[in-house]
Design a protein around this motif. Sequence first.
Motif, mmCIF file in Angstrom:
data_model
loop_
_atom_site.group_PDB
_atom_site.id
_atom_site.type_symbol
_atom_site.label_atom_id
_atom_site.label_comp_id
_atom_site.label_asym_id
_atom_site.label_seq_id
_atom_site.Cartn_x
_atom_site.Cartn_y
_atom_site.Cartn_z
ATOM 1 N N CYS A 11 0.823 -1.216 0.000
ATOM 2 C CA CYS A 11 0.000 0.000 0.000
ATOM 3 C C CYS A 11 0.856 1.266 0.000
ATOM 4 O O CYS A 11 1.858 1.335 0.705
ATOM 5 C CB CYS A 11 -0.877 -0.022 1.245
ATOM 6 N N CYS A 14 0.302 2.906 3.884
ATOM 7 C CA CYS A 14 0.706 2.236 5.140
ATOM 8 C C CYS A 14 1.701 1.115 4.911
ATOM 9 O O CYS A 14 2.134 0.459 5.845
ATOM 10 C CB CYS A 14 -0.541 1.685 5.841
ATOM 11 N N CYS A 54 -7.051 -1.132 0.326
ATOM 12 C CA CYS A 54 -6.188 -1.544 1.453
ATOM 13 C C CYS A 54 -7.053 -1.714 2.702
ATOM 14 O O CYS A 54 -7.664 -0.743 3.174
ATOM 15 C CB CYS A 54 -5.113 -0.485 1.718
ATOM 16 N N CYS A 57 -5.546 0.615 5.858
ATOM 17 C CA CYS A 57 -5.672 2.089 5.995
ATOM 18 C C CYS A 57 -6.779 2.661 5.122
ATOM 19 O O CYS A 57 -6.975 3.881 5.071
ATOM 20 C CB CYS A 57 -4.339 2.761 5.662
HETATM 21 ZN ZN ZN Z 1 -2.783 1.003 3.430
#
Ligand code: ZN
Length: 413
Positions: A11, A14, A54, A57
């Motif tokens: 990601c 994050c 994701c 996050c």
């Molecule tokens: Zn993420």
Amino acid sequence: MTQIYKLEKSCRICSGRNLEMVLDLGMQPPANAFLKETDLNLDEKKFPLRVFFCKDCCLVQLLDIIDKDYLFSHYLYLSSANKPLSEHFTRYASYVHDNFLVNNDKFLIEIGSNDGSLLKEFMKFGVEVLGIEPASNIAKMANDAGVRTQNSFFTSEIAQVLAKTKRPSVVIANNVVGHIENLRDFMDGIHHLIGNTGVFIFEVPYLVNMLGKLEYDTVYHEHLSYFSLLPLERIVQEFGLEIFDVQMQKVHGGTIRVFVSKKGTHKKNATVNAMLDEEKRRGLQKVETYRKFAQDVKLSKETLLKELKRLKQENKRIFGYGAPAKGNVLLNYCGISTETLDFVTDTTPLKQGLYTPGTRIPVKSPDLIRQLGNGDVALLLAWNYEEDIIKKEADFRNRGGLFIIPVPTTKFV
Ligand code: ZN
Ligand code: DWN
């Protein structure tokens, strides 16, 4: 030779790997890679166009990355190419000037300043400006028009040099943050550039509008991230920054204007938390929300194709109105090309005489529309300007011309 394409595994915000592919728009050429006549006998490069969520996050993002030099070094999108956007910029400049530049040092930097059309509006207030623009052909246009523009990508390193030279009171970025691959380096640069006193104001298409209005065609390789406030809050906080205000804007199908400064330097508007709560209420942190979005997109495509087939069976002449990047995504995803559309019209001189990427439909000047009417049909690819365009093309409609609006689902006007 730099690698043109890569598949990211983690990601962008994050660095997690808890990612699920939620929408697949197929193999597509870059949405702004219009073709010249001489390109037509060459093979076009196509790349996967897929949206991932994701689960850690909540960032909605692309992981199929096309090299930014390949995408942006010769760019065909001009911010000044149409009136509605220029009007939006005029209002934007006076708002930012009145609220953030009157009592501070009148120096503003724009990241992704394109042809300088927005910076020119700030110059009218006597504001000193600097544009940062990666596309060399467009940076040259801006400098030739007297708008000081540095031809480069924005990085944390460049930000630290700029901050040492002269710290700006305001940094702006319109429809740029979604294009940034290394968001952490970008945000680190912002925190260096605005320091303790500056503000960073950016506009990005808003994920709530994209989901709510099924704006699947705003997914293209330039747009690496599709923002809600949830992931944005997370990344700004990592760099000691804070979102202190957010405003909804109508342009580009619904965007948010986000205001960021060093944590604690501005009073936080209650709107920020209210929007975060609304995002949770709409299930933006749940993967099921995006699975449902993908199902609705498929239905929207099927309805559009059914209507276009019926019109062709009735021997209607159909053309595309506007050759926006999003229009190319829609045409490629739905498999619409010259068997359906005779041509597309566009007000951007740079695009006229070229062909749409992947579907190879000729781009013509809108002057052609004067000869059209009685039952001819315009597929409105630039649907984000529907109100202005329907008004502007009253004569075409009075002569019996018809518009089809393709998203959220097929509508005739
Ligand atoms: Zn993420
Ligand atoms: O992020 C981006 C978005 C925000 O803007 C950029 N990467 C590229 C660009 O995307 P786009 O090409 O989808 O933007 P527009 O402004 O929706 O494009 C509209 C197109 O339609 C332009 O090429 C101009 C054309 N147009 C027209 O032919 N007649 C526009 C209007 C208003 C018209 O009346």
